[in-house]
Design an enzyme around this catalytic site. Structure first.
Site, PDB file in Angstrom:
ATOM      1  N   ASP A 247       0.861  -1.173   0.000  1.00 55.37           N
ATOM      2  CA  ASP A 247       0.000   0.000   0.000  1.00 55.37           C
ATOM      3  C   ASP A 247       0.898   1.224   0.000  1.00 55.37           C
ATOM      4  O   ASP A 247       1.915   1.269   0.711  1.00 55.37           O
ATOM      5  CB  ASP A 247      -0.901   0.033   1.244  1.00 55.37           C
ATOM      6  CG  ASP A 247      -2.094  -0.895   1.139  1.00 55.37           C
ATOM      7  OD1 ASP A 247      -2.130  -1.725   0.209  1.00 55.37           O
ATOM      8  OD2 ASP A 247      -2.983  -0.811   2.019  1.00 55.37           O
ATOM      9  N   HIS A 296       0.260   0.659   7.303  1.00 54.19           N
ATOM     10  CA  HIS A 296       0.377   2.084   6.975  1.00 54.19           C
ATOM     11  C   HIS A 296       1.235   2.808   8.007  1.00 54.19           C
ATOM     12  O   HIS A 296       0.969   2.756   9.208  1.00 54.19           O
ATOM     13  CB  HIS A 296      -0.983   2.754   6.808  1.00 54.19           C
ATOM     14  CG  HIS A 296      -1.833   2.080   5.779  1.00 54.19           C
ATOM     15  ND1 HIS A 296      -3.189   2.305   5.654  1.00 54.19           N
ATOM     16  CD2 HIS A 296      -1.517   1.170   4.804  1.00 54.19           C
ATOM     17  CE1 HIS A 296      -3.676   1.561   4.669  1.00 54.19           C
ATOM     18  NE2 HIS A 296      -2.675   0.864   4.151  1.00 54.19           N
ATOM     19  N   CYS A 408      -4.520  10.002   5.031  1.00 54.67           N
ATOM     20  CA  CYS A 408      -5.099   8.871   4.301  1.00 54.67           C
ATOM     21  C   CYS A 408      -6.064   9.327   3.213  1.00 54.67           C
ATOM     22  O   CYS A 408      -6.138   8.717   2.142  1.00 54.67           O
ATOM     23  CB  CYS A 408      -5.863   7.957   5.256  1.00 54.67           C
ATOM     24  SG  CYS A 408      -4.852   7.021   6.408  1.00 54.67           S
TER      25      CYS A 408
END
EC number: 2.1.4.1
Length: 418
Positions: A247, A296, A408
């Site tokens: 990611d 993350h 985000c």
């Protein structure tokens, strides 16, 4: 493909009219162009139980199953917060804002959300990189929600190339010599997975006690960590290493160095893939983090500006940060309290997908201005008093409920002085 619908352009501040289509190499330079997500029709992610146990708060594990929509009231308020955020960025700061297409994630893709574009896209220099998602429910996310944005960027790049060609022709005719500047924008789309995805092979079986087995990065059962060049490459992750997976939110830009981490959604092959597609001279270095639920990095470290970084001391140490040359002379400050120890807000929506360390998931507008959630007053005052920051407080609790905060929910497409 439906093209993105932009907000009405404001009167641009100095230089933004001459800024490039794509350009960003850090997290703090002046922000000119921004992609902000959309929450409509968001679903709870539907991944195997071992992944949900590895990454999500335990009280909510039972909610993560296919076709399960987030409560409509939370989604509606999240969209209001995102719309307000976009207005503030445009009207207060003159930032050009793109918004994604509205997608019905149940009927079109059995996906997750369009609210968190940072997970799927990042700009490194003049290259746009698409994530190789580990989660199957996110595989169509960029195409469906953000494909129009990428198409619009391509259109603008073509226009930019033509303008450069005209300038070059004019300079040649006038005998001034042609400039050497090139456009060089690349959009690096993730490779498509053909056939069965192998990312969970060897990980879907549970032992007799219902606990996940320890599996090394090649999908083999293993019971101990090892290190390669100081970076842990063997741990109990929820994905194996049979194909590249990462990611984009597992990486942050510090000039020509990207700092990232291995996690439950980012594996070594994903890091190798990212290194291969990045233009020279960009490089990737990995932090050793101590977060058992790692997914993350933008709730673990927060660069405020060049030379100043805040970090979560429960997930990474100052010693580990200073192992990286880029941080050798930086002021590194741990958040001096544990947000997890603060009392729950009785009137707030549930934090289905995040810990309270989401407080670090803020967005820098420039080196002196940052956007934080309006109820994070203790954090906002600390930034003002300790670092002299101008803090923009905006409501975002319902977006938080869907799985992220200001970092985000955005992709910074253009940053810098031009």
């Amino acid at each position: 493909m439906v093209l993105v619908k932009e907000l009405e352009d404001p009167t641009p501040p100095n230089n933004i009219g001459n800024s490039p289509t794509i350009s960003a190499s850090n997290e703090w330079s002046p922000l000119h162009t921004l992609l902000i997500g959309r929450a409509s029709h968001s679903l709870f992610p539907s991944e195997p139980p071992h992944m949900i146990r590895a990454t999500m708060p335990s009280p909510h594990h039972h909610l993560f199953y296919p076709h399960h929509r987030f409560p409509a009231s939370i989604v509606a308020k999240a969209d209001e917060e995102l719309d307000n955020f976009a207005r503030v960025m445009t009207e207060k700061f003159g930032i050009k804002v793109y918004r994604p297409r509205e997608v019905d994630w149940d009927n079109e893709a059995n996906g997750y959300t369009g609210a968190m574009p940072r997970d799927g896209l990042m700009v490194v220099g003049r290259t746009v990189v698409e994530a190789c998602f580990a989660w199957g429910c996110r595989r169509e996310e960029v195409d469906l929600a953000f494909g129009g944005v990428l198409e619009e960027i391509q259109v603008q790049v073509v226009r930019e190339v033509k303008e450069k060609e005209k300038e070059k022709e004019k300079e040649e005719k006038e005998g001034e010599g042609a400039g050497e500047e090139d456009v060089n924008v690349r959009i690096c789309r993730a490779p498509k997975i053909l056939g069965r995805d192998t990312i969970y092979d060897g990980l879907l079986d549970e032992d007799e006690n219902g606990e996940d087995q320890d599996v090394d990065v090649d999908g083999n059962i293993d019971h101990g960590p090892c290190a390669e060049n100081g970076v842990v490459v063997r741990k109990k992750w929820a994905i194996n290493n049979t194909r590249p997976a990462f990611d984009c939110a597992d990486f942050m830009r510090f000039g020509t160095v990207l700092i990232g981490q291995l996690s439950h959604v980012t594996n070594p092959k994903g890091v190798d893939y990212l290194r291969a597609v990045l233009p020279s001279p960009y490089t990737v270095e990995l932090l050793n983090t101590t977060d058992d639920h790692a997914m993350h990095i933008d709730a673990t470290i927060l660069p405020l500006r060049h030379g100043t970084l805040i970090y979560c001391p429960l997930r990474v140490t100052e010693e580990e940060l200073r192992r990286h040359e880029v941080f050798r002379d930086w002021e590194l400050r741990p958040l001096p309290w544990n947000p997890e120890e603060e009392e729950e807000e009785e009137d707030g929506p549930p934090m289905y997908m995040c810990s309270k360390w989401l407080v670090l998931n803020a967005l820098s507008v420039n080196e002196t201005t940052i956007v934080v959630e309006e109820r994070q007053e203790r954090f906002a005052r600390w930034l003002e008093e300790e670092f002299g920051m101008e803090v923009v407080r905006l409501p975002f609790r319902h977006v938080n409920s869907l799985g992220g905060s200001f970092h985000c929910a955005t992709v910074d497409l253009v940053r810098g002085e031009f």
